[in-house]
Motif scaffolding. Sequence first.
Motif, PDB file in Angstrom:
ATOM      1  N   GLU A  12      12.391 -31.736  13.715  1.00 23.05           N
ATOM      2  CA  GLU A  12      11.966 -31.410  12.348  1.00 23.05           C
ATOM      3  C   GLU A  12      12.620 -32.360  11.347  1.00 23.05           C
ATOM      4  OE1 GLU A  12       9.953 -29.877   9.254  1.00 23.05           O
ATOM      5  OE2 GLU A  12       9.560 -29.472  11.360  1.00 23.05           O
ATOM      6  N   TYR A  13      13.897 -32.658  11.548  1.00 22.16           N
ATOM      7  CA  TYR A  13      14.564 -33.628  10.677  1.00 22.16           C
ATOM      8  C   TYR A  13      13.899 -34.991  10.791  1.00 22.16           C
ATOM      9  CZ  TYR A  13      18.459 -31.115   8.604  1.00 22.16           C
ATOM     10  OH  TYR A  13      19.214 -30.284   7.834  1.00 22.16           O
ATOM     11  N   ALA A  14      13.472 -35.383  11.996  1.00 15.28           N
ATOM     12  CA  ALA A  14      12.795 -36.673  12.172  1.00 15.28           C
ATOM     13  C   ALA A  14      11.493 -36.704  11.372  1.00 15.28           C
ATOM     14  CB  ALA A  14      12.520 -36.933  13.649  1.00 15.28           C
ATOM     15  N   ARG A  15      10.738 -35.591  11.374  1.00 16.87           N
ATOM     16  CA  ARG A  15       9.498 -35.535  10.582  1.00 16.87           C
ATOM     17  C   ARG A  15       9.813 -35.636   9.087  1.00 16.87           C
ATOM     18  NH1 ARG A  15       8.222 -32.089  14.835  1.00 16.87           N
ATOM     19  NH2 ARG A  15       8.977 -30.228  13.783  1.00 16.87           N
ATOM     20  N   THR A  16      10.847 -34.923   8.655  1.00 14.59           N
ATOM     21  CA  THR A  16      11.242 -34.968   7.246  1.00 14.59           C
ATOM     22  C   THR A  16      11.742 -36.359   6.882  1.00 14.59           C
ATOM     23  OG1 THR A  16      11.806 -32.630   7.293  1.00 14.59           O
ATOM     24  CG2 THR A  16      12.763 -33.931   5.511  1.00 14.59           C
ATOM     25  N   ASP A  17      12.510 -36.974   7.762  1.00 15.31           N
ATOM     26  CA  ASP A  17      13.030 -38.314   7.519  1.00 15.31           C
ATOM     27  C   ASP A  17      11.887 -39.316   7.378  1.00 15.31           C
ATOM     28  OD1 ASP A  17      15.431 -40.042   7.332  1.00 15.31           O
ATOM     29  OD2 ASP A  17      14.598 -40.940   9.155  1.00 15.31           O
ATOM     30  N   ALA A  18      10.882 -39.205   8.235  1.00 14.00           N
ATOM     31  CA  ALA A  18       9.724 -40.103   8.157  1.00 14.00           C
ATOM     32  C   ALA A  18       8.986 -39.911   6.829  1.00 14.00           C
ATOM     33  CB  ALA A  18       8.789 -39.864   9.341  1.00 14.00           C
ATOM     34  N   TRP A  19       8.813 -38.660   6.405  1.00 10.51           N
ATOM     35  CA  TRP A  19       8.154 -38.381   5.129  1.00 10.51           C
ATOM     36  C   TRP A  19       8.973 -38.944   3.975  1.00 10.51           C
ATOM     37  CZ3 TRP A  19      10.074 -35.281   1.137  1.00 10.51           C
ATOM     38  CH2 TRP A  19       9.193 -35.067   0.080  1.00 10.51           C
TER      39      TRP A  19
END
Length: 108
Positions: A12-19
């Motif tokens: 989830e952090y990876a998705r947020t980081d990408a955004w």
Amino acid sequence: QAGASAEEVAAEYARTDAWAATAEGRAAQEAMLPARLAARLDLDGFCRASPATLHELWRRVEARYGSVDGYMSAIGVAPATRAALRDALTAPRPPAEGGPAAGGERGQ
């Protein structure tokens, strides 16, 4: 109650980081911060967290405090507040087959 696994949280952090790396994400971050802070911060470093960073943070917290709950206790977060956070941030366990909802220790 069951919390997400470390890998689920890291994903989830990876998705947020990408955004956060997108123009939309950066604009949203800038809009959330007071102008005096947004102008002084390197948002690329301050508002982003890679999964590797998250894993390192967990490693350090667990090494020093034993758990996130131990850290929160050490900085003075009251037990009732920690319980309320756990309740808000974790999902109930599904009921055991043919029995009442599963109980036991809360996830940390």
